[in-house]
Design a protein around this motif. Structure first.
Motif, PDB file in Angstrom:
ATOM      1  N   ILE A  38       6.300   3.160  -9.048  1.00  0.00           N
ATOM      2  CA  ILE A  38       7.342   2.364  -9.707  1.00  0.00           C
ATOM      3  C   ILE A  38       7.073   0.900  -9.403  1.00  0.00           C
ATOM      4  O   ILE A  38       7.212   0.443  -8.276  1.00  0.00           O
ATOM      5  N   GLY A  39       6.672   0.155 -10.423  1.00  0.00           N
ATOM      6  CA  GLY A  39       6.337  -1.250 -10.243  1.00  0.00           C
ATOM      7  C   GLY A  39       4.837  -1.438 -10.280  1.00  0.00           C
ATOM      8  O   GLY A  39       4.090  -0.705  -9.609  1.00  0.00           O
ATOM      9  N   PHE A  40       4.399  -2.413 -11.086  1.00  0.00           N
ATOM     10  CA  PHE A  40       2.953  -2.538 -11.275  1.00  0.00           C
ATOM     11  C   PHE A  40       2.473  -3.959 -11.084  1.00  0.00           C
ATOM     12  O   PHE A  40       1.736  -4.514 -11.901  1.00  0.00           O
ATOM     13  N   GLY A  41       2.935  -4.558  -9.963  1.00  0.00           N
ATOM     14  CA  GLY A  41       2.409  -5.845  -9.557  1.00  0.00           C
ATOM     15  C   GLY A  41       1.223  -5.651  -8.631  1.00  0.00           C
ATOM     16  O   GLY A  41       0.506  -4.643  -8.710  1.00  0.00           O
ATOM     17  N   THR A  42       1.012  -6.592  -7.727  1.00  0.00           N
ATOM     18  CA  THR A  42      -0.127  -6.519  -6.815  1.00  0.00           C
ATOM     19  C   THR A  42      -0.117  -5.233  -5.994  1.00  0.00           C
ATOM     20  O   THR A  42      -1.129  -4.539  -5.882  1.00  0.00           O
ATOM     21  N   ALA A  43       1.037  -4.885  -5.408  1.00  0.00           N
ATOM     22  CA  ALA A  43       1.122  -3.676  -4.584  1.00  0.00           C
ATOM     23  C   ALA A  43       0.958  -2.425  -5.435  1.00  0.00           C
ATOM     24  O   ALA A  43       0.266  -1.478  -5.046  1.00  0.00           O
ATOM     25  N   GLY A  44       1.605  -2.393  -6.591  1.00  0.00           N
ATOM     26  CA  GLY A  44       1.500  -1.227  -7.461  1.00  0.00           C
ATOM     27  C   GLY A  44       0.090  -0.996  -7.961  1.00  0.00           C
ATOM     28  O   GLY A  44      -0.382   0.153  -8.024  1.00  0.00           O
ATOM     29  N   MET A  45      -0.606  -2.078  -8.300  1.00  0.00           N
ATOM     30  CA  MET A  45      -1.988  -1.944  -8.755  1.00  0.00           C
ATOM     31  C   MET A  45      -2.881  -1.438  -7.630  1.00  0.00           C
ATOM     32  O   MET A  45      -3.764  -0.600  -7.840  1.00  0.00           O
ATOM     33  N   GLY A  46      -2.650  -1.945  -6.404  1.00  0.00           N
ATOM     34  CA  GLY A  46      -3.409  -1.459  -5.258  1.00  0.00           C
ATOM     35  C   GLY A  46      -3.141   0.011  -4.990  1.00  0.00           C
ATOM     36  O   GLY A  46      -4.053   0.786  -4.664  1.00  0.00           O
ATOM     37  N   ALA A  47      -1.877   0.421  -5.141  1.00  0.00           N
ATOM     38  CA  ALA A  47      -1.517   1.830  -4.939  1.00  0.00           C
ATOM     39  C   ALA A  47      -2.183   2.718  -5.981  1.00  0.00           C
ATOM     40  O   ALA A  47      -2.662   3.818  -5.670  1.00  0.00           O
ATOM     41  N   TYR A  48      -2.234   2.249  -7.214  1.00  0.00           N
ATOM     42  CA  TYR A  48      -2.853   3.025  -8.297  1.00  0.00           C
ATOM     43  C   TYR A  48      -4.336   3.269  -8.004  1.00  0.00           C
ATOM     44  O   TYR A  48      -4.831   4.397  -8.103  1.00  0.00           O
ATOM     45  N   ARG A  49      -5.033   2.207  -7.630  1.00  0.00           N
ATOM     46  CA  ARG A  49      -6.478   2.359  -7.351  1.00  0.00           C
ATOM     47  C   ARG A  49      -6.710   3.323  -6.197  1.00  0.00           C
ATOM     48  O   ARG A  49      -7.626   4.163  -6.242  1.00  0.00           O
ATOM     49  N   ALA A  50      -5.903   3.202  -5.140  1.00  0.00           N
ATOM     50  CA  ALA A  50      -6.092   4.066  -3.971  1.00  0.00           C
ATOM     51  C   ALA A  50      -5.735   5.515  -4.290  1.00  0.00           C
ATOM     52  O   ALA A  50      -6.430   6.455  -3.870  1.00  0.00           O
ATOM     53  N   ALA A  51      -4.659   5.733  -5.034  1.00  0.00           N
ATOM     54  CA  ALA A  51      -4.236   7.099  -5.352  1.00  0.00           C
ATOM     55  C   ALA A  51      -5.247   7.798  -6.253  1.00  0.00           C
ATOM     56  O   ALA A  51      -5.437   9.023  -6.168  1.00  0.00           O
ATOM     57  N   ARG A  52      -5.915   7.040  -7.119  1.00  0.00           N
ATOM     58  CA  ARG A  52      -6.883   7.639  -8.043  1.00  0.00           C
ATOM     59  C   ARG A  52      -8.083   8.240  -7.331  1.00  0.00           C
ATOM     60  O   ARG A  52      -8.815   9.041  -7.911  1.00  0.00           O
ATOM     61  N   ALA A  53      -8.291   7.865  -6.075  1.00  0.00           N
ATOM     62  CA  ALA A  53      -9.360   8.491  -5.291  1.00  0.00           C
ATOM     63  C   ALA A  53      -9.031   9.945  -4.978  1.00  0.00           C
ATOM     64  O   ALA A  53      -9.924  10.724  -4.617  1.00  0.00           O
ATOM     65  N   HIS A  54      -7.755  10.318  -5.145  1.00  0.00           N
ATOM     66  CA  HIS A  54      -7.309  11.674  -4.815  1.00  0.00           C
ATOM     67  C   HIS A  54      -6.880  12.483  -6.032  1.00  0.00           C
ATOM     68  O   HIS A  54      -6.954  13.716  -5.998  1.00  0.00           O
ATOM     69  N   THR A  55      -6.398  11.822  -7.077  1.00  0.00           N
ATOM     70  CA  THR A  55      -5.887  12.545  -8.250  1.00  0.00           C
ATOM     71  C   THR A  55      -5.876  11.645  -9.467  1.00  0.00           C
ATOM     72  O   THR A  55      -5.740  10.422  -9.344  1.00  0.00           O
TER      73      THR A  55
END
Length: 479
Positions: free
Chosen positions: A11-28
């Motif tokens: 929820i939220g796609f600023g700097t933190a959200g974009m970083g979370a997206y990249r990291a999570a994609r390593a798993h799913t």
């Protein structure tokens, strides 16, 4: 009603959200990101970059005004406010465009526009059009400027926040800046140097994030010599006076009333959590409206929900938000195998002139820890390179651990603070001793020689290692 299933919802796609997206994609790849407003980080759209564009214009005007010091005469400074703001907006939009390009490269089916709220621990409703069932959730909703109750109604369009400054078509004639923090200081000084009549209102005599009383006092002395500052000040009332805003305030027991074209409120930010209905997710909040979480994992309690970025109110800085996102996204992706991620050494910079910086442990944090530490310092009034450049104002204080000589941190207002802060934070991260830092190369003549002076003083106070003899005898005490 559209329904989606996801391993991770962000929820939220600023700097933190974009970083979370990249990291999570390593798993799913089963990820859904939810954004309630236009894409583009706070840094690119509303914060770091547009403010530095405005500061760059102000620095240019100030350099021309200071040129006679060097025997250079360029005539009176003329500021074209419309042209200044046009460049700010144009370059800002360019930076935002880079963010949009990155977002648009990601699968459209993973992006949902709208405002999310919890309806159960694993279910999110986005507006009334999409229901998302997520095994794990990352909250990265950012923060918003705090506006005192009633001020918006009283002032209408005479009140602005930092989110609105950069859309000005031109510069105002006069401006009241309420708040002596980082945002208020940077914008107040920049706009003053661009010819706006500015008055800064601060609740206390402390400006910015500095915690060392000696450095803080130096900062107030330097900045108040250039800026008109009311401090400590209490704003008693705001009202509309035609096309102007009127402030009634108290300083030193006396009440004053003054009118300005606009009022910029820079009195802090609040986390964007209220609309999420955390109670529906079984998440409790404290008296500040924040959930308890682990800064090294991003995890809220022992739940499947993680938090990252400005919304946590822990470290409202871009590089920290990026790290937050990476940590929260990685752990949300690998849940329940939640892992601790050590944090980098603290580093903060304020882009006033002179700049401020905090690297490693702050003075306040060291005092609160009960740790035994020594202090070294250098005043930049007579530092060689600083005098050459006409930037010889400021104070650096450095801290070292008693008995081990380990370098702990520093606070500073002075020339090249953004660069010195990096060097000193790296020294903290790599756990260097003060002697190891002194054994490193220092070129001549550079501002960093002032750092060496402070470190020598610190080493003497720590009674650690040999004290090198200064090679330059004629370049001033900060050489």
């Amino acid at each position: 009603m559209k329904t989606l299933q996801a391993d991770v919802a962000i929820i939220g796609f600023g700097t933190a959200g974009m970083g979370a997206y990249r990291a999570a994609r390593a798993h799913t790849d089963r990820i859904v990101v939810i954004q309630s407003g236009p894409y583009g980080t706070t840094c690119a759209r509303l914060g770091c970059m547009p403010s530095k564009l405005l500061i760059a214009a102000a620095d240019s005007a100030h350099a021309i005004a200071q040129a006679p010091m060097f025997g250079v005469h360029a005539g009176p400074v003329k500021v074209d406010g419309a042209a200044v703001m046009q460049r700010v907006r144009s370059e800002r939009d360019r930076f935002v465009g880079f963010v949009l390009d990155a977002v648009n490269d990601w699968p459209a089916e993973q992006r949902v526009l709208g405002r999310a709220r919890f309806v159960s621990p694993h279910d999110l409703m986005v507006d009334e059009h999409t229901r998302i069932t997520a095994q794990r959730v990352v909250i990265a909703t950012g923060s918003s400027p705090t506006i005192p109750p009633g001020w918006r109604d009283a002032l209408g369009d005479r009140l602005i926040t930092s989110a609105e400054v950069f859309d000005w078509p031109t510069l105002p004639q006069s401006l009241a800046v309420v708040g002596g923090g980082v945002v208020g200081l940077e914008l107040a000084q920049a706009l003053s140097r661009l010819g706006v009549r500015v008055k800064l209102f601060s609740k206390g005599a402390k400006l910015g994030p500095l915690t060392d009383p000696d450095v803080s006092a130096q900062a107030f002395s330097i900045l108040s010599a250039e800026l008109t500052i009311a401090a400590p000040a209490e704003v008693l009332q705001v009202s509309r006076l035609g096309e102007q805003a009127q402030l009634t305030y108290r300083v030193d027991g006396a009440e004053h009333t003054e009118a300005f074209e606009q009022v910029l409120v820079a009195a802090g930010r609040r986390p964007n959590l209220a609309s999420l209905d955390l109670a529906a997710a079984g998440i409790a909040v404290n008296d500040r409206g924040l959930p308890d979480f682990d800064i090294e994992t991003g995890q809220i309690g022992d739940s499947h929900v993680f938090i990252a970025g400005d919304v946590s109110n822990a470290h409202p800085l871009l590089h920290e938000a990026a790290d937050d996102g990476k940590i929260a996204g990685d752990n949300a992706g690998r849940f329940p195998d939640v892992r601790v991620h050590p944090r980098r050494a603290p580093l903060g910079v304020v882009f006033t002139d002179p700049q401020m910086m905090l690297a490693g442990a702050s003075f306040k944090a060291l005092q609160a820890s009960g740790q035994e530490f020594g202090v070294g310092e250098v005043n930049f009034d007579d530092q060689g390179r600083s005098r050459v450049m006409g930037q010889n104002r400021g104070l650096l204080r450095v801290y070292g651990e008693q008995h081990t000589g380990r370098f702990l941190g520093a606070e500073m207002i002075g020339p090249a603070a953004e660069h010195i802060g990096h060097l000193l934070s790296w020294a903290v991260q790599h756990q260097l001793t003060v002697q190891q830092m002194l054994d490193s190369p220092f070129y001549h003549p550079v501002v960093e020689e002032g750092v060496r002076t402070a470190l020598r003083v610190l080493n003497r106070h720590l009674r650690m290692g040999p004290v090198p003899v200064a090679r330059c005898q004629d370049c001033g005490p900060g050489a």
